[in-house]
Design a protein around this motif. Sequence first.
Motif, short mmCIF file in Angstrom:
data_model
loop_
_atom_site.label_atom_id
_atom_site.label_comp_id
_atom_site.label_asym_id
_atom_site.label_seq_id
_atom_site.Cartn_x
_atom_site.Cartn_y
_atom_site.Cartn_z
N VAL A 26 0.76 -1.12 -0.19
CA VAL A 26 -0.04 0.07 0.10
C VAL A 26 0.69 1.31 -0.07
CG1 VAL A 26 -1.63 1.40 1.32
CG2 VAL A 26 -2.02 -1.04 1.06
N SER A 27 1.87 1.16 0.58
CA SER A 27 2.81 2.48 1.13
C SER A 27 3.39 2.67 -0.30
CB SER A 27 3.59 2.43 2.24
OG SER A 27 4.65 1.69 2.11
N ARG A 28 4.04 1.56 -0.95
CA ARG A 28 4.95 1.77 -2.04
C ARG A 28 4.21 2.08 -3.42
NH1 ARG A 28 8.51 -3.14 -2.60
NH2 ARG A 28 8.39 -2.67 -4.61
N LEU A 29 2.87 1.51 -3.64
CA LEU A 29 2.07 1.28 -4.88
C LEU A 29 0.96 1.95 -4.94
CD1 LEU A 29 2.99 -2.31 -5.69
CD2 LEU A 29 4.29 -0.50 -6.40
N GLN A 51 2.03 -1.00 -10.36
CA GLN A 51 0.91 0.07 -9.94
C GLN A 51 0.06 -0.88 -8.85
OE1 GLN A 51 -1.31 1.99 -12.76
NE2 GLN A 51 -1.93 3.55 -11.51
N GLY A 52 -0.48 0.13 -7.94
CA GLY A 52 -1.43 -0.33 -6.96
C GLY A 52 -2.68 0.20 -6.92
N ALA A 58 -11.64 1.82 -0.42
CA ALA A 58 -10.20 2.35 0.44
C ALA A 58 -10.33 1.78 1.61
CB ALA A 58 -10.60 4.11 0.55
N SER A 59 -8.92 1.35 1.66
CA SER A 59 -8.48 0.78 2.84
C SER A 59 -8.81 -0.77 2.89
CB SER A 59 -8.81 0.97 4.16
OG SER A 59 -8.15 2.51 4.44
N GLY A 60 -9.33 -1.35 1.75
CA GLY A 60 -9.66 -2.88 1.40
C GLY A 60 -8.61 -3.39 0.63
N ASN A 61 -9.15 -4.14 -0.12
CA ASN A 61 -8.31 -4.99 -0.83
C ASN A 61 -7.36 -4.11 -2.18
OD1 ASN A 61 -9.38 -7.49 0.26
ND2 ASN A 61 -10.95 -7.79 -1.60
N LEU A 62 -6.20 -4.45 -2.17
CA LEU A 62 -5.27 -3.85 -3.20
C LEU A 62 -5.10 -4.66 -4.35
CD1 LEU A 62 -3.44 -1.33 -3.23
CD2 LEU A 62 -1.48 -2.75 -2.61
N ARG A 63 -5.37 -4.02 -5.49
CA ARG A 63 -5.20 -4.93 -6.79
C ARG A 63 -3.71 -4.31 -7.32
NH1 ARG A 63 -7.87 -7.87 -10.36
NH2 ARG A 63 -9.79 -7.50 -9.23
#
Length: 94
Positions: A26-29, A51-52, A58-63
């Motif tokens: 999350v923090s990187r992408l 890319q993420g 928001a604050s859920g699953n990260l693709r």
Amino acid sequence: MNREQAQSILSAEVERLREVGYEELVSRLLDKQETFERVAPDGTRYRVEVQGLWDDVASGNLRVFVNVDDGGWRAFVPLSDGFVRAPDGSFVGE
């Protein structure tokens, strides 16, 4: 572009990113793009873009998207792969 080499680079980058924890991803992408180069055994240079984006809320699953191209016409249609990481660290849909 040598599709086999490009696919090998793509698979290696996806596997590397799957080892990274949710918070770091999350923090990187999140809403950012990392772009770097990898060189295949035959010397061909491939551009890798990572890319993420939030998959649902928001604050859920990260693709996480990973794209690979050689800078030629494949830049318009790169090889792509990725995954969805849940906040608990699991992989969604697998």
